[in-house]
Write a protein that holds these residues in place. Sequence first.
Motif, short mmCIF file in Angstrom:
data_model
loop_
_atom_site.label_atom_id
_atom_site.label_comp_id
_atom_site.label_asym_id
_atom_site.label_seq_id
_atom_site.Cartn_x
_atom_site.Cartn_y
_atom_site.Cartn_z
N TRP A 1 38.73 40.45 41.39
CA TRP A 1 38.54 39.00 41.36
C TRP A 1 38.48 38.52 39.93
O TRP A 1 37.82 39.10 39.08
N HIS A 2 39.20 37.43 39.66
CA HIS A 2 39.15 36.80 38.34
C HIS A 2 38.65 35.37 38.49
O HIS A 2 38.86 34.73 39.52
N SER A 3 38.04 34.87 37.43
CA SER A 3 37.55 33.50 37.40
C SER A 3 38.48 32.63 36.58
O SER A 3 39.41 33.13 35.92
N HIS A 4 38.23 31.32 36.61
CA HIS A 4 38.97 30.43 35.72
C HIS A 4 38.82 30.89 34.27
O HIS A 4 39.76 30.84 33.48
N SER B 1 33.54 25.57 42.94
CA SER B 1 33.19 26.92 42.51
C SER B 1 32.64 26.96 41.10
O SER B 1 31.91 27.87 40.75
N GLY C 1 33.03 29.56 36.21
CA GLY C 1 32.79 31.00 36.14
C GLY C 1 32.95 31.73 37.45
O GLY C 1 32.88 32.94 37.49
N ALA C 2 33.15 31.02 38.56
CA ALA C 2 33.21 31.66 39.87
C ALA C 2 34.57 32.31 40.08
O ALA C 2 35.57 31.88 39.53
N PRO C 3 34.62 33.37 40.90
CA PRO C 3 35.90 34.02 41.16
C PRO C 3 36.85 33.11 41.93
O PRO C 3 36.47 32.48 42.91
#
Length: 199
Positions: free
Chosen positions: A27-30, A10, A13-15
């Motif tokens: 949705w949260h990203s790293h 992912s 930056g991906a959720p």
Amino acid sequence: APSVRADGASGLGAPVACMVGRYGSVWHSHHSLLAGAVALGAFLGSGGDTAWLSTYSPCTWEGLCGLTVALLAGSTMVLAEPRDAAVAAAAAEHPAWLLSSLADGVATWGGGKRSRRAGGEGVRAALLMVDGPFDPDERRAVAPAAGGTALTMFGMAETGVVLASHPSWYLEESVGIPVPNMHVVPADPDTGEPISSMW
């Protein structure tokens, strides 16, 4: 239901985490989880040589937030149901930080009962999540079992923790001050319009 998804392809930056928020799924990203953990950990001054105890499921935003702060610091996170299970876990694990909702904190550690002492002298603070106005007497009821310090934190799944009491300074009736990396603007509760006066 809230879930945490691992996706090695992912990118940062991906959720990766979906939580139930006030206005729907969030949705949260790293990046957002790590930024929140760094900010809150720095604000609290939590170190890696201490354990945490949480009465939140890691499938809630509060539980995931606390878990991320603890793991980033290299700490251990103990998960327990509120009340008797949390008291037993605290006595066995001697955590330095207690994470709970204000209501669960009062039900578990309130009242100043000696049998409810939260793991002995090593407790630095109880971190009590609130979602709006609260009774400061409830926070004061938890403090004796939490090393004398019960701090409130406010936020939503959409933002993470925004305001928190600082371990060295707080007002009894106040939810706290902005944590690092948060920009807070006071607003008129009736209109939602920003208030220009000092606060």
